[in-house]
Design a protein around this motif. Sequence first.
Motif, PDB file in Angstrom:
ATOM      1  N   UNK A  86      39.406  57.485  17.474  1.00 37.45           N
ATOM      2  CA  UNK A  86      39.895  58.457  16.492  1.00 37.45           C
ATOM      3  C   UNK A  86      41.327  58.892  16.802  1.00 37.45           C
ATOM      4  N   UNK A  87      41.582  59.293  18.031  1.00 35.61           N
ATOM      5  CA  UNK A  87      42.919  59.780  18.397  1.00 35.61           C
ATOM      6  C   UNK A  87      43.962  58.673  18.272  1.00 35.61           C
ATOM      7  N   UNK A  88      43.649  57.493  18.808  1.00 32.55           N
ATOM      8  CA  UNK A  88      44.583  56.373  18.720  1.00 32.55           C
ATOM      9  C   UNK A  88      44.754  55.914  17.276  1.00 32.55           C
ATOM     10  N   UNK A  89      43.684  56.044  16.479  1.00 32.33           N
ATOM     11  CA  UNK A  89      43.774  55.673  15.072  1.00 32.33           C
ATOM     12  C   UNK A  89      44.753  56.548  14.315  1.00 32.33           C
ATOM     13  N   UNK A  90      44.693  57.854  14.545  1.00 26.68           N
ATOM     14  CA  UNK A  90      45.608  58.785  13.873  1.00 26.68           C
ATOM     15  C   UNK A  90      47.043  58.552  14.332  1.00 26.68           C
ATOM     16  N   UNK A  91      47.250  58.569  15.646  1.00 25.90           N
ATOM     17  CA  UNK A  91      48.604  58.403  16.191  1.00 25.90           C
ATOM     18  C   UNK A  91      49.176  57.043  15.824  1.00 25.90           C
ATOM     19  N   UNK A  92      48.352  56.004  15.973  1.00 32.24           N
ATOM     20  CA  UNK A  92      48.808  54.661  15.668  1.00 32.24           C
ATOM     21  C   UNK A  92      49.164  54.472  14.209  1.00 32.24           C
ATOM     22  N   UNK A  93      48.346  55.030  13.332  1.00 31.26           N
ATOM     23  CA  UNK A  93      48.612  54.912  11.894  1.00 31.26           C
ATOM     24  C   UNK A  93      49.958  55.554  11.550  1.00 31.26           C
ATOM     25  N   UNK A  94      50.192  56.757  12.068  1.00 29.32           N
ATOM     26  CA  UNK A  94      51.436  57.474  11.778  1.00 29.32           C
ATOM     27  C   UNK A  94      52.648  56.741  12.339  1.00 29.32           C
ATOM     28  N   UNK A  97      52.611  49.400   8.992  1.00 31.55           N
ATOM     29  CA  UNK A  97      51.313  49.685   8.376  1.00 31.55           C
ATOM     30  C   UNK A  97      51.270  49.091   6.972  1.00 31.55           C
ATOM     31  N   UNK A  98      50.407  48.116   6.823  1.00 30.75           N
ATOM     32  CA  UNK A  98      50.275  47.420   5.549  1.00 30.75           C
ATOM     33  C   UNK A  98      48.925  47.731   4.921  1.00 30.75           C
ATOM     34  N   UNK A 125      51.600  49.885  21.018  1.00 28.39           N
ATOM     35  CA  UNK A 125      52.716  49.048  20.571  1.00 28.39           C
ATOM     36  C   UNK A 125      53.581  49.773  19.547  1.00 28.39           C
ATOM     37  N   UNK A 126      52.958  50.462  18.603  1.00 26.93           N
ATOM     38  CA  UNK A 126      53.719  51.173  17.569  1.00 26.93           C
ATOM     39  C   UNK A 126      54.507  52.339  18.151  1.00 26.93           C
ATOM     40  N   UNK A 127      53.886  53.089  19.052  1.00 25.31           N
ATOM     41  CA  UNK A 127      54.570  54.234  19.670  1.00 25.31           C
ATOM     42  C   UNK A 127      55.733  53.755  20.527  1.00 25.31           C
ATOM     43  N   UNK A 128      55.523  52.682  21.302  1.00 23.25           N
ATOM     44  CA  UNK A 128      56.605  52.122  22.108  1.00 23.25           C
ATOM     45  C   UNK A 128      57.764  51.677  21.224  1.00 23.25           C
ATOM     46  N   UNK A 178      44.042  60.233   8.946  1.00 20.04           N
ATOM     47  CA  UNK A 178      42.767  60.835   9.342  1.00 20.04           C
ATOM     48  C   UNK A 178      41.581  60.110   8.706  1.00 20.04           C
ATOM     49  N   UNK A 179      41.728  59.679   7.466  1.00 19.45           N
ATOM     50  CA  UNK A 179      40.653  58.926   6.809  1.00 19.45           C
ATOM     51  C   UNK A 179      40.445  57.596   7.519  1.00 19.45           C
ATOM     52  N   UNK A 180      41.542  56.933   7.832  1.00 18.59           N
ATOM     53  CA  UNK A 180      41.479  55.661   8.549  1.00 18.59           C
ATOM     54  C   UNK A 180      40.788  55.839   9.901  1.00 18.59           C
ATOM     55  N   UNK A 181      41.186  56.881  10.641  1.00 22.28           N
ATOM     56  CA  UNK A 181      40.608  57.131  11.965  1.00 22.28           C
ATOM     57  C   UNK A 181      39.135  57.499  11.873  1.00 22.28           C
TER      58      UNK A 181
END
Length: 257
Positions: free
Chosen positions: A68-76, A84-85, A158-161, A12-15
Amino acid sequence: MKHGKQTLKKAFVFAAWLIPIGAIGGYFTGKYAVASYSLEVQQVILAQVGSTQMVAVAAMAQSMLYAFVAGVIGYLASAKIGLMRPLRIRKQELLPAFGVTLGCGIVMALDYWTFGTAISEVRALYADGILYQSVDNCLASVFYGGIVEEILFRLCVMSVLALVIWKVFFRARKEAPISVIVAANILSALLFAVGHLPTAMNMYGALTPIILFRELLLNGAFGMAFGWLYRTYGIQYAMLGHAGTHIVSKLIWLALL
């Protein structure tokens, strides 16, 4: 459980940091999009929305939400598959990122002398200077193209796939195999290219085979290159590579056109 909460908080902070970037990128993308369309298409858009400013504001709101939404989902998802580095830049990792940036930037710059000779609408965009002299286009390319699109298609899609493919076909593996990451990169790059086709249709009036090939090359192939940077070094390098590609190509056009 504690580790999961910490990861969610970081997501959430990242997003949240992406929201102002999405706002800038979306606003100028909206303004540039209207200017790049034919007069007929512009008239239809403005008749529905009211003004270029309203189009830009709507695009800004959409971009902020996407980021924001893609940032949260993508980060997780990225954390789950081990991509995630730490979000820092290392000097030794800048060289391959610069190589991708320079290579893609030169190929994109050649668009004028290659596809531009066969597609009159593409050549017209360069003749007008809208692709490299417009401040709106420059800011849209860096903030939306370079950052928001990488969050959407590399970090998120890409991460979700990769996570889905791993859990469905390689559930017994404790870690996602590299082949899964590569497959997800190819699929997300193809989706990235397909996502540009509606805009291409609005700009050029139709999707001819050569226009389709152009979109697949400049978006699909580039997407795979940025995906390689993401899986090898981190999402920050994919963003640098994508934004840098636009900057390099525009500098070449400014120097030669």
